[in-house]
Scaffold this active site. Structure first.
Site, PDB file in Angstrom:
ATOM      1  CG  MET A  97      29.831 -24.166  23.631  1.00 40.40           C
ATOM      2  SD  MET A  97      31.631 -24.183  23.850  1.00 40.40           S
ATOM      3  CE  MET A  97      32.195 -23.741  22.198  1.00 40.40           C
TER       4      MET A  97
ATOM      5  CG  ASP B 185      23.654 -17.815  14.875  1.00 39.93           C
ATOM      6  OD1 ASP B 185      23.436 -18.430  13.812  1.00 39.93           O
ATOM      7  OD2 ASP B 185      24.134 -18.369  15.893  1.00 39.93           O
TER       8      ASP B 185
ATOM      9  NE  ARG C 148      19.967 -24.740  17.652  1.00 40.63           N
ATOM     10  CZ  ARG C 148      19.938 -25.884  16.967  1.00 40.63           C
ATOM     11  NH1 ARG C 148      20.296 -25.902  15.685  1.00 40.63           N
ATOM     12  NH2 ARG C 148      19.566 -27.001  17.541  1.00 40.63           N
TER      13      ARG C 148
ATOM     14  CE1 TYR D 193      35.706 -27.285  15.007  1.00 41.62           C
ATOM     15  CE2 TYR D 193      37.278 -28.737  16.097  1.00 41.62           C
ATOM     16  CZ  TYR D 193      36.261 -27.809  16.166  1.00 41.62           C
ATOM     17  OH  TYR D 193      35.798 -27.386  17.396  1.00 41.62           O
TER      18      TYR D 193
ATOM     19  CB  THR E 100      27.052 -27.771  21.220  1.00 40.85           C
ATOM     20  OG1 THR E 100      27.874 -28.400  20.217  1.00 40.85           O
ATOM     21  CG2 THR E 100      27.921 -27.223  22.338  1.00 40.85           C
TER      22      THR E 100
ATOM     23  CG  ASN F 134      30.562 -19.402  20.213  1.00 41.17           C
ATOM     24  OD1 ASN F 134      31.044 -20.294  20.902  1.00 41.17           O
ATOM     25  ND2 ASN F 134      29.381 -19.534  19.621  1.00 41.17           N
TER      26      ASN F 134
ATOM     27  CG  ASP G  13      28.482 -14.645   5.923  1.00 44.28           C
ATOM     28  OD1 ASP G  13      29.449 -15.131   6.548  1.00 44.28           O
ATOM     29  OD2 ASP G  13      28.234 -14.947   4.734  1.00 44.28           O
ATOM     30  CB  VAL G  14      31.343 -14.567  11.286  1.00 42.34           C
ATOM     31  CG1 VAL G  14      30.387 -14.326  12.433  1.00 42.34           C
ATOM     32  CG2 VAL G  14      31.388 -16.047  10.887  1.00 42.34           C
TER      33      VAL G  14
END
Length: 244
Positions: free
Chosen positions: A18, A37, A16, A150, A185, A87, A60-61
């Site tokens: 970007m 994803d 989804r 963040y 987004t 991303n 799972d990154v």
């Protein structure tokens, strides 16, 4: 000629937002794309829509073993990797006083640690390919202050991009970071701070949020050979925010 003809790319968080915009544009420009994803339903639907040039892998990154699987399945399906777009990312609306340790660590794992894991995992494949391009999605909060967790993680992405660029240059692998401003987004439009973000957008010099596609055009440039002499650099697309 398509700008990514014969390139093989991985886009994390590609189901989804970007990431989806990146995947669509890459396929349109001739690349074979692996979309990863945790959102399996959306990711599989997107890959099916994009056709034989795209596949979806649930990932799972934050897990090294998932990265190993993604690289292995990418090479089996398409060949050695030319492009990685790190991303995937999240934000939690909170302050230091109220944020829990678990929330903080979750942001750092997804936004920061995953970038390290991705670059480490893809390196052997890109060396086999004879070079490549890694695009790490940071934020303007990797340049100026913002939400805790963040901001911290996005500054770290900016830093590891430079470190990796110096280390990987000898392999003809370029590493750059992209620093978007406020992007329209689902993370923004469906988040718990949507009204505050809309109000803030009016203060941007261009007086609007960006569309995902506007960031994608920059990512496409960095993924392509058009940016062949750019590495270790920050590319900002923020409607003029950091110029204020």
């Amino acid at each position: 000629m398509a700008r990514l003809s014969e390139k093989i790319a991985i886009v994390t968080g590609g189901a989804r937002g970007m990431g989806e915009a990146h995947a669509r544009k890459f396929v349109a420009e001739g690349a074979k794309v692996v979309i990863t994803d945790l959102n399996q339903e959306a990711g599989e639907a997107l890959a099916q829509e994009l056709g034989e040039q795209a596949i979806f892998i649930k990932q799972d990154v934050t897990k090294a073993e998932d990265w190993e699987q993604v690289i292995r399945e990418t090479e089996n399906a398409f060949g050695a990797v030319n492009v990685l777009v790190n991303n995937a990312g999240i934000s939690i609306s909170s302050n230091i006083e109220n944020m829990t340790e678990a929330q903080y660590r979750k942001i750092i794992e997804i936004n920061q640690v995953s970038v390290f894991l991705g670059m480490k995992a893809v390196l052997p494949s890109m060396k086999k390919a004879g070079g490549g391009s890694i695009v790490n999605i940071s934020s303007i909060n990797g340049l100026v202050g913002g939400a805790p967790g963040y901001t911290d993680s996005k500054f770290a992405v900016r830093g590891i991009t430079k470190a990796a660029a110096l280390e990987f240059a000898k392999y003809n692998i370029r590493v750059n970071s992209v620093h978007p401003g406020v992007i329209e987004t689902p993370m923004v439009t469906e988040g718990d701070a949507v009204e505050q973000i809309k109000a803030f957008a009016k203060m941007i010099p261009l007086q609007r949020m960006a569309k995902s596609e506007e960031i994608t055009n920059l990512v496409l440039f960095l993924a392509s050979d058009e940016s062949s002499y750019s590495t270790g650099s920050e590319f900002v697309a923020d409607g003029g925010l950091t110029a204020m």
